[in-house]
Design a protein around this motif. Structure first.
Motif, mmCIF file in Angstrom:
data_model
loop_
_atom_site.group_PDB
_atom_site.id
_atom_site.type_symbol
_atom_site.label_atom_id
_atom_site.label_comp_id
_atom_site.label_asym_id
_atom_site.label_seq_id
_atom_site.Cartn_x
_atom_site.Cartn_y
_atom_site.Cartn_z
ATOM 1 N N MET A 112 0.874 -1.169 0.000
ATOM 2 C CA MET A 112 0.000 0.000 0.000
ATOM 3 C C MET A 112 0.907 1.213 0.000
ATOM 4 N N ALA A 116 -1.625 6.150 -0.039
ATOM 5 C CA ALA A 116 -2.770 5.449 -0.619
ATOM 6 C C ALA A 116 -3.716 4.922 0.458
ATOM 7 N N LYS A 119 -5.960 7.704 1.760
ATOM 8 C CA LYS A 119 -6.955 8.057 0.749
ATOM 9 C C LYS A 119 -8.035 6.980 0.659
ATOM 10 N N ALA A 120 -7.618 5.702 0.701
ATOM 11 C CA ALA A 120 -8.583 4.604 0.605
ATOM 12 C C ALA A 120 -9.551 4.619 1.784
ATOM 13 N N ILE A 136 -12.503 7.079 -6.052
ATOM 14 C CA ILE A 136 -11.931 5.760 -6.339
ATOM 15 C C ILE A 136 -11.398 5.712 -7.764
ATOM 16 N N LEU A 139 -8.159 7.561 -8.047
ATOM 17 C CA LEU A 139 -7.037 6.881 -7.401
ATOM 18 C C LEU A 139 -6.581 5.653 -8.181
ATOM 19 N N THR A 140 -7.517 4.956 -8.820
ATOM 20 C CA THR A 140 -7.186 3.667 -9.432
ATOM 21 C C THR A 140 -6.899 3.740 -10.928
ATOM 22 N N LEU A 171 -10.412 -4.874 3.554
ATOM 23 C CA LEU A 171 -9.096 -4.247 3.670
ATOM 24 C C LEU A 171 -8.235 -4.996 4.680
ATOM 25 N N ILE A 198 -1.368 2.657 -6.052
ATOM 26 C CA ILE A 198 -1.813 1.982 -4.833
ATOM 27 C C ILE A 198 -0.843 0.871 -4.447
#
Length: 246
Positions: A112, A116, A119-120, A136, A139-140, A171, A198
């Motif tokens: 990770m 990241a 943020k997740a 999302i 970020l991805t 997670l 990520i």
């Protein structure tokens, strides 16, 4: 051969978009199935287990009607589930494709990347689906995201929402996952994105070096490689899948 596609953290089969149809066109001799992880998609009302092994057992049960041998293609956490499955059921899983996944063989800051995780977690806690799904995607994906994709992903979340509790459980499962030391018997291919913000692509390189598996690295795609460049994945699969029996 029958292939099972497994998505990642808080994502479901609808997030594959038209990737399954692309695979069916590219590989007409094979059959492709999509199965949701517990707590997502058609199972969104279920409570997600907090370990990869328990998640894998739930997925195995869903796949029971599919006769073996099978191939598994997993993205991110879906890759962890696929790897655990290949180690748990070596006689059934003959082919394994892992995309932008990670394991406990790599250090936490590669599994990770710095920044990241915060943020997740922040996105998971967002009560507004529009803001969460837009975040999302930002970020991805490393590609411009069309309004159509934004709308489609928002609609998925509105129709089958993933709870904060299930997101945290998934997670926890992903962060704590460490496979057995012995390589699976399955023939494997690793795909990774150099631009993944990520999971560092070195996590895939660690697996490749540990078990002498082939690794192909996309030069600039993001974590959701299926969204950013599905045709590149199919190109890498051509030589791999066409050698599979069935």
């Amino acid at each position: 051969m029958d292939w099972i596609l497994l998505r990642g953290l808080t994502r479901e089969k609808a997030h594959w978009g038209d990737f399954r149809e692309r695979l069916e066109t590219a590989f007409p001799r094979h059959r492709f199935h999509v199965i949701d992880l517990p707590g997502t998609g058609e199972h969104f009302r279920e409570v997600s287990p907090a370990t990869i092994a328990d998640i894998r057992q739930k997925v195995q049960a869903c796949a029971a009607p599919i006769e073996g041998p099978i191939g598994l293609l997993g993205l991110s956490m879906g890759g962890m589930v696929a790897l655990d499955w290949a180690q748990a059921e070596p006689k059934r899983v003959g082919q394994l494709v892992l995309i932008n996944t990670s394991t406990g063989f790599s250090p936490p800051w590669q599994r990770m990347r710095p920044g990241a995780l915060g943020k997740a977690l922040g996105l998971m806690a967002r009560r507004t689906p529009t803001v969460r799904e837009r975040g999302i995607l930002a970020l991805t994906s490393n590609r411009p995201v069309t309004p159509e994709v934004h709308h489609r992903w928002l609609h998925i979340q509105q129709r089958r929402p993933v709870t904060f509790r299930n997101a945290v459980a998934q997670l926890r499962a992903a962060v704590s996952y460490r496979p057995c030391s012995a390589a699976p018997a399955a023939r494997a291919l690793l795909l990774a994105s150099a631009g993944d913000r990520i999971v560092h692509w070195h996590c895939s390189r660690t697996l490749a070096r540990r078990w002498q598996w082939p690794l192909m690295v996309h030069p600039d795609a993001g974590h959701d490689l299926v969204l950013d460049d599905p045709q590149w994945i199919i190109q890498q699969l051509m030589a791999f899948i066409e050698q599979c029996p069935g």
